[in-house]
Scaffold this active site. Structure first.
Site, PDB file in Angstrom:
ATOM      1  N   SER A  91       0.916  -1.244  -0.109  1.00  0.00           N
ATOM      2  CA  SER A  91      -0.061   0.036   0.128  1.00  0.00           C
ATOM      3  C   SER A  91       0.819   1.191  -0.026  1.00  0.00           C
ATOM      4  O   SER A  91       2.094   1.246   0.300  1.00  0.00           O
ATOM      5  CB  SER A  91      -0.898  -0.123   1.284  1.00  0.00           C
TER       6      SER A  91
HETATM    7  N1  SAH Z   1      -0.390  -5.309   3.946  1.00  0.00           N
HETATM    8  C1  SAH Z   1       0.438  -5.499   2.864  1.00  0.00           C
HETATM    9  C2  SAH Z   1      -0.424  -5.234   1.522  1.00  0.00           C
HETATM   10  C3  SAH Z   1      -1.589  -5.731   1.288  1.00  0.00           C
HETATM   11  S1  SAH Z   1      -2.111  -6.266  -0.140  1.00  0.00           S
HETATM   12  C4  SAH Z   1       1.687  -4.893   2.819  1.00  0.00           C
HETATM   13  O1  SAH Z   1       2.136  -4.315   3.732  1.00  0.00           O
HETATM   14  O2  SAH Z   1       2.589  -5.299   1.973  1.00  0.00           O
HETATM   15  C5  SAH Z   1      -3.524  -7.096   0.266  1.00  0.00           C
HETATM   16  C6  SAH Z   1      -3.188  -8.613   0.611  1.00  0.00           C
HETATM   17  O3  SAH Z   1      -4.105  -9.272   0.957  1.00  0.00           O
HETATM   18  C7  SAH Z   1      -2.744  -9.354  -0.633  1.00  0.00           C
HETATM   19  O4  SAH Z   1      -1.393  -9.769  -0.683  1.00  0.00           O
HETATM   20  C8  SAH Z   1      -3.733 -10.561  -0.625  1.00  0.00           C
HETATM   21  O5  SAH Z   1      -3.077 -11.627  -1.278  1.00  0.00           O
HETATM   22  C9  SAH Z   1      -4.021 -10.639   0.746  1.00  0.00           C
HETATM   23  N2  SAH Z   1      -5.296 -11.303   0.927  1.00  0.00           N
HETATM   24  C10 SAH Z   1      -6.420 -11.252  -0.081  1.00  0.00           C
HETATM   25  N3  SAH Z   1      -7.575 -11.861   0.631  1.00  0.00           N
HETATM   26  C11 SAH Z   1      -7.088 -12.438   1.733  1.00  0.00           C
HETATM   27  C12 SAH Z   1      -7.828 -13.385   2.629  1.00  0.00           C
HETATM   28  N4  SAH Z   1      -9.067 -13.900   2.701  1.00  0.00           N
HETATM   29  N5  SAH Z   1      -7.016 -13.673   3.921  1.00  0.00           N
HETATM   30  C13 SAH Z   1      -5.461 -13.357   3.602  1.00  0.00           C
HETATM   31  N6  SAH Z   1      -5.157 -12.628   2.863  1.00  0.00           N
HETATM   32  C14 SAH Z   1      -5.688 -12.126   1.855  1.00  0.00           C
END
Ligand code: SAH
Length: 231
Positions: free
Chosen positions: A82
């Site tokens: 993000s």
């Molecule tokens: N917080 C992260 C960026 C998040 S991007 C950072 O600091 O880099 C959102 C992430 O959520 C992605 O990697 C995606 O694979 C994950 N995601 C999506 N749905 C999810 C779920 N149901 N459970 C766990 N992770 C999930």
């Protein structure tokens, strides 16, 4: 002669590495001043954490020069890290204190988990893409974020074995707020989550669990990669 050249070579390399590190430190300070403080984030622990976590260590080699730029970046598997401002804004909104236990859904690169880990005692984070979970776990370990526990799996149902939490942060865009995440909050606990229609602009919602009710606030419009499900 060979040894002299080798010595000069390693000297140049060494200096190159130092210069790059200095550049990153300068860019990081600028990021905190111009993107984060200037937009109103003022919580001292959040600002210190944003200054303390080396964002360039969490992004792929080819985007390292943009690590401190004002936007999200690709981290592989179609996912993104993000925008720094959003990371800081969401962190501040959780009103964290040192003794808190925090759950993050959507580990991605592990950057947000590292920022949380600078502020609180324990961070639990779940990532649905196994490859990303494994890489983030390795990275966090190498950088000595020993108070972060990473789990590969679907975070929709939270992490009941480790509940209750003082705060939960969802870093993927959900269509609805998963009830299990609310249930796993302590009284007084906070949940932050982007909610809205699939692939559209979502509202960043803050929920505070009171004794007999949930207080909901809409904080701002955001765009996030979608919350996905395994089943
Ligand atoms: N917080 C992260 C960026 C998040 S991007 C950072 O600091 O880099 C959102 C992430 O959520 C992605 O990697 C995606 O694979 C994950 N995601 C999506 N749905 C999810 C779920 N149901 N459970 C766990 N992770 C999930």
């Amino acid at each position: 002669m060979k040894y002299i050249l080798l010595f000069i070579g390693s000297f140049i390399l060494y200096n190159g590495a130092i210069a790059a590190q200095e550049d990153y430190t300068t860019l990081q300070k600028k990021m905190v001043e111009e993107q984060i403080k200037a937009r109103g984030v003022a919580d001292p622990p959040t600002l210190l954490a944003m200054l303390g976590v080396p964002r360039h260590e969490f992004v792929p080699e080819e985007v390292k020069p943009y690590a401190y730029s004002d936007g999200p970046l690709p981290i592989g598997n179609g996912q993104t890290i993000s925008q720094p401002y959003i990371v800081a804004f969401m962190t501040e909104a959780l009103q964290l204190k040192k003794s808190d236990r925090v759950l993050e859904i959507g580990t991605g690169s592990g950057y947000q988990a590292a920022v949380l880990a600078k502020i609180v005692d324990s961070v639990y984070t779940i990532e649905i893409v196994e490859n990303l979970a494994l890489e983030a776990e390795k990275r966090l370990k190498a950088l000595h974020y020993d108070n972060v526990m990473v789990r590969a799996g679907d975070g929709y149902h939270g992490w009941p074995e480790k509940a209750p939490f003082d705060a939960v942060m969802v870093t993927a865009g959900a269509e609805t707020i998963p009830q299990d995440l609310i249930d796993q909050l302590k009284i007084g606990g906070r949940l932050i989550i982007p909610v809205g229609p699939h692939n559209g602009i979502r509202q960043l919602m803050l929920l505070i669990k009171k004794k007999n009710r949930i207080v909901k606030k809409s904080l701002m419009a955001v765009r996030f990669v979608p919350f996905t499900r395994k089943d």
